[in-house]
Scaffold this motif. Structure first.
Motif, PDB file in Angstrom:
ATOM      1  N   UNK A  42       0.837  -1.193   0.000  1.00  0.00           N
ATOM      2  CA  UNK A  42       0.000   0.000   0.000  1.00  0.00           C
ATOM      3  C   UNK A  42       0.873   1.244   0.000  1.00  0.00           C
ATOM      4  N   UNK A  43       0.393   2.298  -0.679  1.00  0.00           N
ATOM      5  CA  UNK A  43       1.026   3.613  -0.640  1.00  0.00           C
ATOM      6  C   UNK A  43      -0.030   4.624  -0.224  1.00  0.00           C
ATOM      7  N   UNK A  44       0.392   5.562   0.612  1.00  0.00           N
ATOM      8  CA  UNK A  44      -0.464   6.662   1.021  1.00  0.00           C
ATOM      9  C   UNK A  44       0.235   7.945   0.610  1.00  0.00           C
ATOM     10  N   UNK A  45      -0.517   8.892   0.068  1.00  0.00           N
ATOM     11  CA  UNK A  45       0.138  10.106  -0.384  1.00  0.00           C
ATOM     12  C   UNK A  45      -0.777  11.310  -0.420  1.00  0.00           C
ATOM     13  N   UNK A  46      -0.191  12.393  -0.902  1.00  0.00           N
ATOM     14  CA  UNK A  46      -0.895  13.647  -1.114  1.00  0.00           C
ATOM     15  C   UNK A  46      -0.831  13.996  -2.587  1.00  0.00           C
ATOM     16  N   UNK A  47      -1.904  14.555  -3.104  1.00  0.00           N
ATOM     17  CA  UNK A  47      -1.900  15.103  -4.453  1.00  0.00           C
ATOM     18  C   UNK A  47      -1.979  16.610  -4.290  1.00  0.00           C
ATOM     19  N   UNK A  48      -0.924  17.293  -4.773  1.00  0.00           N
ATOM     20  CA  UNK A  48      -0.891  18.749  -4.678  1.00  0.00           C
ATOM     21  C   UNK A  48      -0.230  19.313  -5.926  1.00  0.00           C
ATOM     22  N   UNK A  49      -0.677  20.478  -6.376  1.00  0.00           N
ATOM     23  CA  UNK A  49      -0.067  21.081  -7.559  1.00  0.00           C
ATOM     24  C   UNK A  49       1.436  21.247  -7.381  1.00  0.00           C
ATOM     25  N   UNK A  89     -11.716  18.846  -4.336  1.00  0.00           N
ATOM     26  CA  UNK A  89     -12.474  17.737  -4.932  1.00  0.00           C
ATOM     27  C   UNK A  89     -11.715  17.152  -6.110  1.00  0.00           C
ATOM     28  N   UNK A  90     -11.774  15.859  -6.347  1.00  0.00           N
ATOM     29  CA  UNK A  90     -12.271  14.840  -5.421  1.00  0.00           C
ATOM     30  C   UNK A  90     -11.308  14.706  -4.244  1.00  0.00           C
ATOM     31  N   UNK A  91     -11.841  14.654  -3.038  1.00  0.00           N
ATOM     32  CA  UNK A  91     -11.033  14.682  -1.832  1.00  0.00           C
ATOM     33  C   UNK A  91     -10.132  13.466  -1.684  1.00  0.00           C
ATOM     34  N   UNK A  92     -10.634  12.300  -2.051  1.00  0.00           N
ATOM     35  CA  UNK A  92      -9.907  11.051  -1.841  1.00  0.00           C
ATOM     36  C   UNK A  92      -9.804  10.311  -3.173  1.00  0.00           C
ATOM     37  N   UNK A 113      -2.879   2.301  -4.067  1.00  0.00           N
ATOM     38  CA  UNK A 113      -2.475   3.681  -3.803  1.00  0.00           C
ATOM     39  C   UNK A 113      -3.706   4.481  -3.388  1.00  0.00           C
ATOM     40  N   UNK A 114      -3.567   5.210  -2.288  1.00  0.00           N
ATOM     41  CA  UNK A 114      -4.635   6.082  -1.803  1.00  0.00           C
ATOM     42  C   UNK A 114      -4.039   7.456  -1.546  1.00  0.00           C
ATOM     43  N   UNK A 115      -4.782   8.509  -1.907  1.00  0.00           N
ATOM     44  CA  UNK A 115      -4.253   9.858  -1.738  1.00  0.00           C
ATOM     45  C   UNK A 115      -5.363  10.839  -1.406  1.00  0.00           C
ATOM     46  N   UNK A 116      -4.971  11.877  -0.705  1.00  0.00           N
ATOM     47  CA  UNK A 116      -5.854  12.992  -0.395  1.00  0.00           C
ATOM     48  C   UNK A 116      -5.420  14.155  -1.288  1.00  0.00           C
ATOM     49  N   UNK A 117      -6.391  14.806  -1.943  1.00  0.00           N
ATOM     50  CA  UNK A 117      -6.105  15.941  -2.833  1.00  0.00           C
ATOM     51  C   UNK A 117      -6.230  17.228  -2.019  1.00  0.00           C
ATOM     52  N   UNK A 118      -5.153  18.046  -2.045  1.00  0.00           N
ATOM     53  CA  UNK A 118      -5.123  19.267  -1.240  1.00  0.00           C
ATOM     54  C   UNK A 118      -4.541  20.442  -2.020  1.00  0.00           C
ATOM     55  N   UNK A 119      -4.866  21.640  -1.554  1.00  0.00           N
ATOM     56  CA  UNK A 119      -4.227  22.877  -2.009  1.00  0.00           C
ATOM     57  C   UNK A 119      -3.505  23.435  -0.792  1.00  0.00           C
ATOM     58  N   UNK A 120      -2.203  23.593  -0.894  1.00  0.00           N
ATOM     59  CA  UNK A 120      -1.378  24.014   0.237  1.00  0.00           C
ATOM     60  C   UNK A 120      -1.494  25.524   0.461  1.00  0.00           C
TER      61      UNK A 120
END
Length: 141
Positions: A42-49, A89-92, A113-120
């Motif tokens: 499993x991988x956990x991550x963040x999606x950010x520009x 969005x999409x958050x997950x 792979x699971x990730x949370x999409x964020x704007x820093x």
């Protein structure tokens, strides 16, 4: 997941190995038989520009904190990065990472792979031992 994915944590386990014919990287058909490890995880991550699995987001400044060798040894494992972000969005997001066996790397990987999409909004480097803020790291707007 794309180029904006930053790996936060990875957990892998070997399921064993088997004989397989590897065509990827072989100079002649039909390929070469090799023992291939099978790994899942499993991988956990963040999606950010601007993010990258290979390093710091491109729109953030590089971090350099001058310190002596003794200070660096004491700080090892205690420095951390704190992100303040808004969910986007999409958050997950979920997906799968698949790596086929190659001659120079006889490993098959299949990771969920699971990730949370964020704007820093802002980032800070801090010392986990005492909570002291070492340096704010804010991306340009």
């Amino acid at each position: 997941m794309g180029g904006d994915f930053i790996v936060v944590a990875t957990a892998e386990r070997e399921l064993g190995s088997h004989l397989a014919t590897i065509a990827y990287g072989a100079r002649q058909a039909p390929g070469v038989e090799r023992e291939v490890k099978r790994i899942v995880g499993d991988q956990l991550g963040l999606i950010m520009p601007g993010g990258s699995s290979m390093g710091w987001p491109s729109n953030f400044q590089r971090v350099a904190v001058p310190m002596t060798a003794d200070e660096a040894a004491a700080a090892k494992g205690t420095l951390a990065v704190l992100f303040v972000a808004r969910l986007q969005e999409p958050y997950f997001v979920t997906g799968e990472f698949i790596q086929e066996a190659k001659l120079d790397e006889p490993v098959e990987k299949r990771l969920t792979v699971e990730a949370i999409r964020v704007a820093i909004d802002c980032v800070a480097l801090y010392d986990r031992r005492n909570g002291r803020l070492i340096r704010p790291l804010t991306p340009p707007r």
